[in-house]
Design a protein around this motif. Structure first.
Motif, mmCIF file in Angstrom:
data_model
loop_
_atom_site.group_PDB
_atom_site.id
_atom_site.type_symbol
_atom_site.label_atom_id
_atom_site.label_comp_id
_atom_site.label_asym_id
_atom_site.label_seq_id
_atom_site.Cartn_x
_atom_site.Cartn_y
_atom_site.Cartn_z
ATOM 1 N N LEU A 614 0.840 -1.198 0.000
ATOM 2 C CA LEU A 614 0.000 0.000 0.000
ATOM 3 C C LEU A 614 0.872 1.245 0.000
ATOM 4 O O LEU A 614 1.727 1.417 0.875
ATOM 5 C CB LEU A 614 -0.930 -0.011 1.202
ATOM 6 C CG LEU A 614 -2.012 -1.093 1.201
ATOM 7 C CD1 LEU A 614 -2.806 -1.042 2.504
ATOM 8 C CD2 LEU A 614 -2.947 -0.947 0.000
ATOM 9 N N ASP A 615 0.636 2.117 -0.976
ATOM 10 C CA ASP A 615 1.409 3.343 -1.118
ATOM 11 C C ASP A 615 0.743 4.441 -0.298
ATOM 12 O O ASP A 615 -0.390 4.845 -0.593
ATOM 13 C CB ASP A 615 1.474 3.742 -2.590
ATOM 14 C CG ASP A 615 2.453 4.888 -2.841
ATOM 15 O OD1 ASP A 615 2.871 5.526 -1.862
ATOM 16 O OD2 ASP A 615 2.794 5.127 -4.008
ATOM 17 N N PRO A 616 1.374 4.961 0.738
ATOM 18 C CA PRO A 616 0.724 5.996 1.563
ATOM 19 C C PRO A 616 0.445 7.284 0.801
ATOM 20 O O PRO A 616 -0.450 8.040 1.185
ATOM 21 C CB PRO A 616 1.738 6.227 2.696
ATOM 22 C CG PRO A 616 3.040 5.711 2.178
ATOM 23 C CD PRO A 616 2.710 4.597 1.238
ATOM 24 N N SER A 617 1.180 7.542 -0.273
ATOM 25 C CA SER A 617 0.904 8.753 -1.049
ATOM 26 C C SER A 617 -0.383 8.631 -1.867
ATOM 27 O O SER A 617 -0.856 9.621 -2.421
ATOM 28 C CB SER A 617 2.085 9.050 -1.986
ATOM 29 O OG SER A 617 2.236 8.016 -2.952
ATOM 30 N N LYS A 618 -0.959 7.426 -1.952
ATOM 31 C CA LYS A 618 -2.210 7.197 -2.691
ATOM 32 C C LYS A 618 -3.340 6.838 -1.741
ATOM 33 O O LYS A 618 -4.308 6.176 -2.124
ATOM 34 C CB LYS A 618 -2.016 6.083 -3.717
ATOM 35 C CG LYS A 618 -0.912 6.364 -4.728
ATOM 36 C CD LYS A 618 -0.681 5.179 -5.648
ATOM 37 C CE LYS A 618 0.461 5.472 -6.626
ATOM 38 N NZ LYS A 618 0.757 4.313 -7.505
ATOM 39 N N ALA A 619 -3.219 7.286 -0.495
ATOM 40 C CA ALA A 619 -4.207 6.936 0.517
ATOM 41 C C ALA A 619 -5.591 7.480 0.177
ATOM 42 O O ALA A 619 -6.605 6.889 0.561
ATOM 43 C CB ALA A 619 -3.759 7.441 1.892
ATOM 44 N N SER A 620 -5.666 8.586 -0.534
ATOM 45 C CA SER A 620 -6.967 9.182 -0.855
ATOM 46 C C SER A 620 -7.785 8.320 -1.799
ATOM 47 O O SER A 620 -8.989 8.541 -1.955
ATOM 48 C CB SER A 620 -6.767 10.572 -1.462
ATOM 49 O OG SER A 620 -6.007 10.471 -2.654
ATOM 50 N N ASN A 621 -7.167 7.316 -2.422
ATOM 51 C CA ASN A 621 -7.875 6.452 -3.366
ATOM 52 C C ASN A 621 -8.167 5.085 -2.759
ATOM 53 O O ASN A 621 -8.588 4.177 -3.474
ATOM 54 C CB ASN A 621 -7.039 6.284 -4.643
ATOM 55 C CG ASN A 621 -7.855 5.788 -5.810
ATOM 56 O OD1 ASN A 621 -9.053 6.064 -5.901
ATOM 57 N ND2 ASN A 621 -7.236 5.023 -6.690
ATOM 58 N N MET A 622 -7.932 4.922 -1.442
ATOM 59 C CA MET A 622 -8.128 3.622 -0.808
ATOM 60 C C MET A 622 -9.496 3.553 -0.148
ATOM 61 O O MET A 622 -10.012 4.540 0.374
ATOM 62 C CB MET A 622 -7.036 3.381 0.242
ATOM 63 C CG MET A 622 -5.629 3.307 -0.331
ATOM 64 S SD MET A 622 -4.389 3.080 0.966
ATOM 65 C CE MET A 622 -2.879 3.225 0.021
ATOM 66 N N LYS A 623 -10.082 2.344 -0.174
ATOM 67 C CA LYS A 623 -11.348 2.062 0.477
ATOM 68 C C LYS A 623 -11.217 0.761 1.256
ATOM 69 O O LYS A 623 -10.556 -0.183 0.807
ATOM 70 C CB LYS A 623 -12.486 1.941 -0.540
ATOM 71 C CG LYS A 623 -12.769 3.217 -1.315
ATOM 72 C CD LYS A 623 -13.310 4.330 -0.432
ATOM 73 C CE LYS A 623 -13.569 5.600 -1.220
ATOM 74 N NZ LYS A 623 -14.082 6.690 -0.378
ATOM 75 N N CYS A 624 -11.868 0.693 2.422
ATOM 76 C CA CYS A 624 -11.808 -0.488 3.281
ATOM 77 C C CYS A 624 -13.172 -1.156 3.318
ATOM 78 O O CYS A 624 -14.199 -0.489 3.556
ATOM 79 C CB CYS A 624 -11.392 -0.107 4.700
ATOM 80 S SG CYS A 624 -9.722 0.586 4.809
ATOM 81 N N ILE A 625 -13.195 -2.477 3.107
ATOM 82 C CA ILE A 625 -14.426 -3.262 3.205
ATOM 83 C C ILE A 625 -14.170 -4.409 4.177
ATOM 84 O O ILE A 625 -13.028 -4.836 4.386
ATOM 85 C CB ILE A 625 -14.870 -3.806 1.834
ATOM 86 C CG1 ILE A 625 -13.804 -4.748 1.263
ATOM 87 C CG2 ILE A 625 -15.154 -2.669 0.864
ATOM 88 C CD1 ILE A 625 -14.230 -5.413 -0.054
#
Length: 1148
Positions: A614-625
């Motif tokens: 997981l790239d922390p710089s792309k956190a805005s595009n992550m979703k948790c299910i």
């Protein structure tokens, strides 16, 4: 309108104290929540597991918002969940104390908000079902083509067959004619009756009467007539020829009434007579006619007035006198036309298309003609044949030609349905009920017929939408006949009333059932259509059942996939969830497959780093299910690759980002401290440091060696030298060491690249670079480098002195360009040198210490192996690579450089002001031509001349015109020249463009290059080489003798744009196509009824000119025994009574 709730009172809060500033840190943003721990962790060793989770927003310390699932089954709202915005857009303000509202914008980067991902289309069952069926590509629903009860059937346009469709609809509504077609039976001599046009016409009429579909395809009728579907023909000509063909078929039938069906229904009699003015002798000829031609000479003419005008007698006198056989001399006479009988079905042909003898082309008249719905034809009979009562005819059909030109357009028909007693608009496949004539219908496609006979469709414009209107004056008065006015009417069809007392609408006509052999074909068509409907409905039902199962599974997943606490969760990207929701509609198995879908991996690479975590710089595009929802997704046949959880945050990336963010915090602080203590006076000891590294721009030499040094500045808050995730280069790194220290370890002599800083400032820099050991200001300059620099400066002064001396000795050669101004040296001996030497010499004079000095003046390249010139001094193309100097300058060059043989020339005046050079050594034309033609690719120039501008008779490469100059004489006697203000300020009308060509490039291809570059159509281009026109487009560059550096002249011909007297825009003349030549109607024999030929009916490809037997033609067909028109000389068929082009009568 939704009422807003009353705002609840919030608890009383204390405001800012007097003088207190508002701190934005009190309202932490995403950056502060995710990376606020960086300031308290000085190095990577202090990064904990919680810090890794915080970098992606997975830690409880980031204050996450667990947004309520808008689509969850439970309607209760969690007390910790933020309120959700009303999807209908009605904002309800609840309280200022509550958290932020969940909406698409604010929750875009929230990993625990799983709304707004595309669930809405699944919630709307109707919309999702519609989208599902569209993606299935089941094709058009055949049920939409079902025929409505009582609705007439349309005919499919096969390309440009609208002219035939209109007449087929008119003939079909004539019940007597329809029944006559049904009664036709095969003769004993014809065993291929089903391939004949009469059988296909029976089938067409039966399908129009008993078909189940709203549109019938008459392809077999067209094939039997051998019509070319891409060529639009004249509807009137088609009517005459097809009726003649049917008449021949009817006459072979055994029924007496059927043999004379065409004559009984459509044929009338008229007589042409001439009465001698001396002896009253009459010469009368009686002819049969199938239609009455109506000429419209003025706008707004009435049909009755035009009929009356056609019956007016004509006086023959003078040069047009009549030769009377009884008087045996030329006498004055009267010529008249009269109608003896009118047929039951009367056709009026409106002469819309006229032949213009000036342009030798057909044109369409746009005059309006008005005609009644009921017409008394008794007044137009001869006196002895008139009846006591009226002879009433009722309008039953109007054929329309829509379009501005005679060469393109579209045919429609407005026909009265005798069974429904209603008017209908027949526009090929579209049949529209109209309450009255002139009802407005939607735009149609106009078919353009090109010169090659290819049909092209385009949408009509507002100017081409013709309006037909009912005259409004006294419209409600039943005693006044209603009239119709039209600019598009092409043919009118009137039907005689049964008797003078019975109204036309009171009859109860009945359509007979088509014969059994035809109904068999129609029944098969209907059965196939119903089978298609059943098959389509079966497939649609199966897919919809499967869709319902898929929809239930998808809804079950997204209604329960949200998280309510910080439990271990599956991390996917926002795009992957959207793809999964869309995938269930776009990737579907067969409807009968009860198993799960074909497994598919959905990539989540858009949230991965280069270490596959997981790239922390792309956190805005992550979703948790939650894991349970992911198991349900696996059951649908999908999986997210790779499978990642909240604890799979990349430690390497977090460490690098920590380092970068620490640098962004610490570097400005160090720079601020350094700026406070770095300055030192000249009398105080200090430290030498690289000026480009610290501040300022490096020297030119250093920029050439390392271009990125031009923007370095360590003292900036965000240094441009800084590369993310890397340490900044040290002041003594290889690219900066030479600024301070030389190769011998001493101080560099060049003080421009180094500066003094204090010892305190150096200590701050050593915090970052402990190994940095700079020299102090007490260290002296390196003696070796100092001596070398002094020697280099002395050498450079010598080079500059040498360049200055040569420039002074060759000042005239340096200042003047005699190649472009040879008129300045009319009586001076000249010579030629290569332009390459001149450019290198001037560059050396400009930078003698950086650019090399030329070695020699190599003029041997200008001579061939025969010791003759390879270049022509009088050719501008050759002189582009040469320079003209004086002989005096040549002698100086011989003293300074190694030179070749001199090429002497002398300017003289030849011709009318065109300069030419005389030269002692002759030009070797053979070697020169070989040099100019020996190329693979070459660049040529094309001069574009405006319309009407004369093209030079000779090529411009043979010499240059004498410029418009003014002569001045100074006190010293030296003649100088200056261009006039007109030449200095004005611009030439002639454009010049350059193009790259090859030897194999044709003239046509050159014109296409000009077209692509300048948008000048090839038809309006005329190319010239040396004054000769290049008319053959197939000739290549090698064939026309185009040489290297030649110039072509292009004359742009002006495109004509004139308007005729009938408001039609003139266009380039269109060649008349061959009409019905080569078809069954034009005399082409085939295995039809009454023919002994056994040729098969050709396919549409062969009829359209694609087959080998019938190549397309763009010229009129000359038939055996053709009748030439005395007016326009067009060759008509032997059975024609009038010219097909100009409509003039033909002599028998």
């Amino acid at each position: 309108m939704t009422m807003k709730r009353k705002r609840r009172a919030a608890a009383q809060t204390n405001g800012l104290a007097p003088g207190e500033n508002l701190s934005r840190a009190q309202f932490p943003g995403k950056e502060e929540l995710y990376w606020g721990w960086v300031s308290s962790v000085p190095n990577a060793a202090g990064i904990s597991d919680d810090h890794f989770l915080r970098a992606c927003g997975f830690s409880p310390n980031t204050q996450p918002r667990f947004c309520r699932n808008q689509y969850a089954r439970s309607s209760g709202m969690d007390s910790e969940s933020p309120p959700v915005a009303d999807p209908d857009g009605d904002l309800i303000v609840v309280s200022d104390d509550e958290g932020p509202v969940c909406d698409k914008k604010s929750c875009q980067s929230n990993p625990y908000c799983l709304n707004y991902l595309g669930q809405k289309i699944w919630e709307d069952e109707g919309s999702s079902k519609k989208s599902y069926l569209k993606l299935l590509k089941l094709g058009s629903d055949p049920i939409t083509r079902v025929r409505e009860p009582g609705q007439p059937v349309g005919l499919k346009n096969l390309g440009a067959t609208c002219y035939a469709n209109t007449f087929l609809q008119v003939w079909f509504q004539d019940l007597d004619f329809r029944h006559g077609v049904y009664d036709c039976k095969p003769t004993e001599s014809n065993d291929k009756f089903e391939e004949t046009p009469i059988f296909q016409l029976q089938t067409t009429f039966a399908a129009l009467q008993e078909g189940s579909e709203s549109v019938f395809n008459p392809v077999k009728l067209v094939e039997s007539l051998k019509l070319r579907t891409t060529e639009q023909q004249d509807a009137q000509e088609f009517s005459k020829l097809f009726i003649s063909h049917l008449d021949e078929a009817f006459q072979r039938q055994s029924q007496p009434g059927l043999r004379t069906l065409v004559a009984d229904k459509f044929q009338g009699k008229q007589e042409y007579g001439t009465v001698c003015g001396r002896c009253n002798n009459q010469s009368i000829h009686t002819n049969d006619y199938l239609e009455i031609e109506v000429n419209i000479e003025k706008n707004g003419a009435a049909l009755e007035d035009r009929l009356t005008a056609s019956l007016k007698s004509e006086t023959l006198s003078g040069d047009n006198a009549y030769f009377c056989s009884k008087c045996e001399s030329l006498v004055d006479a009267t010529r008249f036309t009269a109608y003896n009988t009118f047929p039951p079905v009367l056709h009026f042909s409106i002469l819309r298309f006229v032949y213009d003898l000036a342009s030798m082309e057909r044109k369409k008249s746009k005059h309006t003609i008005n005609f009644p719905l009921s017409l008394d034809m008794n007044q137009f009979l001869t006196a002895e044949r008139r009846s006591v009562g009226p002879l009433m005819y009722d309008l039953r059909g109007v054929l329309l030609h829509k379009g501005a030109s005679a060469y393109h357009g579209h045919y429609e028909a407005q026909v009265f349905d005798v069974l429904n007693q209603s008017w209908y608009q027949f526009n090929d496949e579209v049949v529209t009920h109209i309450g009255m004539l002139g009802a407005k219908v939607k735009p149609i496609d106009v078919i353009d017929i090109t010169e090659e006979g290819v049909a092209m469709k385009r949408q009509t414009t507002s100017r081409e939408k013709k309006k037909r209107r009912i005259e409004s004056d006294d419209e409600d008065d039943p005693t006044i006949p209603r009239r119709v006015s039209s600019k598009d009417a092409y043919m009118l069809v009137y039907v005689r009333r049964p008797d003078e007392t019975t109204d036309a609408t009171s009859a109860a006509p009945v359509a007979r059932t088509p014969p059994s052999h035809v109904m068999t074909v129609v029944d098969e068509l209907n059965d196939r259509y119903h089978e298609k409907c059943e098959e389509y409905n079966t497939r649609k039902k199966a897919h919809l059942e499967r869709f319902s199962r898929v929809r239930e599974r998808v809804i079950d997943v997204y209604r329960s996939w949200e998280l309510t606490s910080h439990a271990k969760a599956v991390v996917v990207s926002k795009q992957s969830l959207e793809n999964w929701l869309a995938r269930n509609q776009t990737h579907l198995p067969k409807p009968n497959d009860e198993s799960v879908e074909v497994p598919e991996d959905i990539s989540v690479s858009d949230i991965l780093c280069e270490h596959d975590a997981l790239d922390p710089s792309k956190a805005s595009n992550m979703k948790c299910i939650n894991e349970g929802a992911y198991d349900k997704i696996l059951a649908t046949g999908c999986s997210f690759t790779p499978l990642l959880f909240t604890d799979n945050v990349c430690s390497i990336c977090v460490t690098q980002l920590h380092q970068e963010k620490r640098y962004q915090q610490e570097h400005p602080r160090l720079v601020s401290t350094f700026n406070e203590v770095c300055e030192v006076s000249l009398d105080e000891p200090g430290i030498w440091i690289s000026k480009p590294w610290l501040k300022g721009k490096p020297s030119r030499n250093h920029r050439l060696n390392d271009p990125h040094l031009s923007s370095l500045d360590w003292k900036l808050a965000k240094p441009k030298m800084h590369t993310p995730y890397q340490d900044d280069p040290a002041p003594d790194s290889p690219e900066y060491r030479s600024h301070v220290q030389c190769d011998h370890g001493g101080l560099c002599p060049n003080i421009a690249h180094r500066r003094r800083i204090s010892e305190q400032g150096a200590q701050i820099i050593r915090i970052l670079y402990p190994s940095w050991n700079p020299p102090s200001t007490d260290v002296g300059v390196c003696a070796t480098c100092q001596a070398s620099a002094s020697k280099s400066q002395e050498s450079n002064r010598g080079l500059r002195k040498q360049a200055e001396d040569e420039k002074n000795r060759l000042k005239r050669m340096y200042d003047y360009d005699f190649s472009n101004q040879p008129f300045l040296l009319e009586n001076t001996p000249l010579c030629i040198i290569p332009e390459e030497f001149m450019q290198e010499w001037k560059q050396w004079l400009f930078r003698p210490t950086e650019c090399p000095r030329p070695n020699s003046v190599d003029t041997a390249l200008l001579f061939c192996e025969h010791s003759l010139l390879l270049i022509d001094p009088n050719s501008t193309g050759d002189m582009d690579s040469l320079s003209v100097i004086t002989t005096t300058d040549w002698e100086v060059l011989q003293a300074l450089y190694q030179t070749g043989p001199i090429v002497s020339i002398q300017r003289s005046t030849a011709g009318e002001g065109y300069p030419a050079f005389a030269h002692e050594v002759e030009v070797c034309q053979g070697c020169r031509t070989q040099r100019l033609t020996d190329f693979v690719e070459a660049e040529i120039a094309i001069r574009i001349h405006a319309p009407g501008e004369p093209v030079p008779a000779k090529a411009s490469t043979n010499g240059a015109s004498k410029p418009d100059v003014t002569q001045y004489r100074s006190t010293g006697g030296i003649v100088t020249y200056r261009k006039s203000r007109r030449l200095r300020n004005g611009k030439s009308r002639v454009q010049k463009r350059k193009f790259v060509i090859k030897k194999s490039t044709t003239v046509k291809e050159i014109k296409m290059m000009v077209y692509e570059e300048l948008d000048i159509p090839p038809v309006y281009q005329t190319l010239f080489l040396n004054g000769h026109e290049l008319a053959d487009g197939a000739e290549t560059v090698a064939e026309i003798g185009l040489l290297l550096n030649d110039t072509l002249d292009l004359r742009q011909d002006q495109e004509t744009d004139q308007t005729s007297d009938i408001e039609e825009i003139q266009k380039p003349r269109v060649n008349e196509v061959e009409g019905f030549g080569g078809t069954l109607l034009g005399g082409f024999t085939t295995g039809t009824e009454g023919s002994d030929a056994d040729d098969p009916v050709p396919s549409l490809e062969e009829m359209n000119g694609k087959g080998p037997e019938h190549p397309p033609s763009s010229s009129p067909t000359h038939h055996a025994g053709a009748k030439p028109c005395p007016a326009c000389t067009y060759d008509n068929l032997s059975q024609d009574k009038n010219c097909r082009i100009c409509r003039n009568p033909l002599e028998d």
